[in-house]
Design an enzyme around this catalytic site. Sequence first.
Site, short mmCIF file in Angstrom:
data_model
loop_
_atom_site.label_atom_id
_atom_site.label_comp_id
_atom_site.label_asym_id
_atom_site.label_seq_id
_atom_site.Cartn_x
_atom_site.Cartn_y
_atom_site.Cartn_z
N SER A 44 3.73 -3.72 -6.12
CA SER A 44 2.79 -3.01 -5.25
C SER A 44 2.57 -3.69 -3.90
CB SER A 44 1.44 -2.84 -5.95
OG SER A 44 0.93 -4.09 -6.37
N ASP A 342 -8.27 -4.45 -1.91
CA ASP A 342 -8.82 -3.82 -3.12
C ASP A 342 -8.90 -4.78 -4.31
OD1 ASP A 342 -6.19 -4.10 -3.91
OD2 ASP A 342 -5.75 -1.96 -4.01
N HIS A 345 -4.51 -6.57 -3.55
CA HIS A 345 -3.69 -6.30 -2.37
C HIS A 345 -4.48 -6.61 -1.12
CE1 HIS A 345 -2.70 -3.44 -5.68
NE2 HIS A 345 -1.53 -4.01 -5.52
#
Length: 380
Positions: A44, A342, A345
């Site tokens: 991610s 978040d 990240h």
Amino acid sequence: MASLFLSKFSFFLLLIIITLFFHSSHCDVLTRCHITSLFQFGDSIADAGNVIRIPGAVISAQAWGLPYGETFFHKPTGRFSDGRIIADYIATALSLPFLNPYMDKSGVSFSQGANFAVAGATAMNNSFLEERGIGHVPFNVPLPSQLEWFKSHLQSTYGSKYSTTLRNSLVVLGEFGGVDYWNALAGNKPEPEVRTYVPFIIDGIISAIKEVIQLGSTRILVPGVFPFGCLSSYLTRFADTNPNAYDQYGCLKFYNDFATYHNIELKKALENLRCEFPRVKIVYGDYYGGFRLVFRYASWLGFNPSTLVSACCGSGGRYNAGGCSSASTNVCPNPSQYVNWDGLHLTDEAYHRISNVVINNMLPKFGCYGLRNSSALSSY
């Protein structure tokens, strides 16, 4: 008088060091580089929209909706940030367009590379994880599977001439390992056991590098992992009552030490690989070092020192980590003042600054000595 001179000298030396780390060269010509395409693998941290195109991919960080993408794109793109990610800054520095996700079948161009990274991706195959009781997302696309995507893409896009394309390309392999470790540690695996996974993960990364070399790649960037102990989700999940467990920035030292161990072992393995393939340029991407430099010079760079370890977007609590979604979200008014986006990240601005460190280090090693109007490394 002498001490005053040394103090002033140290101050100016510090300014020079900061400039080298965070500012750019403004040469007009990109010389002796010839990187005409870019290929990105990863999880991610590097996903540019693959996961939101995989049927049934449901994850807690809902990057298919706002507030993801709000700062730069002004819409969600599948990137796990409020804007750009490191892959975007690397592309800009090379005067290449942002990479399209491999899973985008809407007729977009892949003439200058592709992004194969998928949120939730592990370095290890599902069988390795399941044998050890490590959880993973059901749609996991681990590193070996991304390599299969890569080979299929090369054949379908470039045919038998793909090796020529790879000779003029940069492959960014990772970072990998972050998801493997998080899933294991958050699943209550003891750290000594998780530490035994490191050699397997490093071997998996090295095997993948050898494979892309055999396909024809000559320039490969291999990033290390972030300092886990500075991520809001780690700080929330593994909160410690002992104040000595935290460093001067509020990061958990134990988990930063674990990340450092992974990175040291990766660098050792890359050094051995360079001896095996002396004609291939293999560069370590110091995501950890870039992250820590951002913390060290946070005020100078415009970040809020009091919120370095707090997430901009989350569901509340001490670190505001977890639950970044349109339904019940606390979003900070100025993401550019935050490092954590978040919980796992980072923000567009944090990626921007970390990218500067990585890019300024890698370009000379890849034979690139000038930047052509690179917005990735300018505007300070």
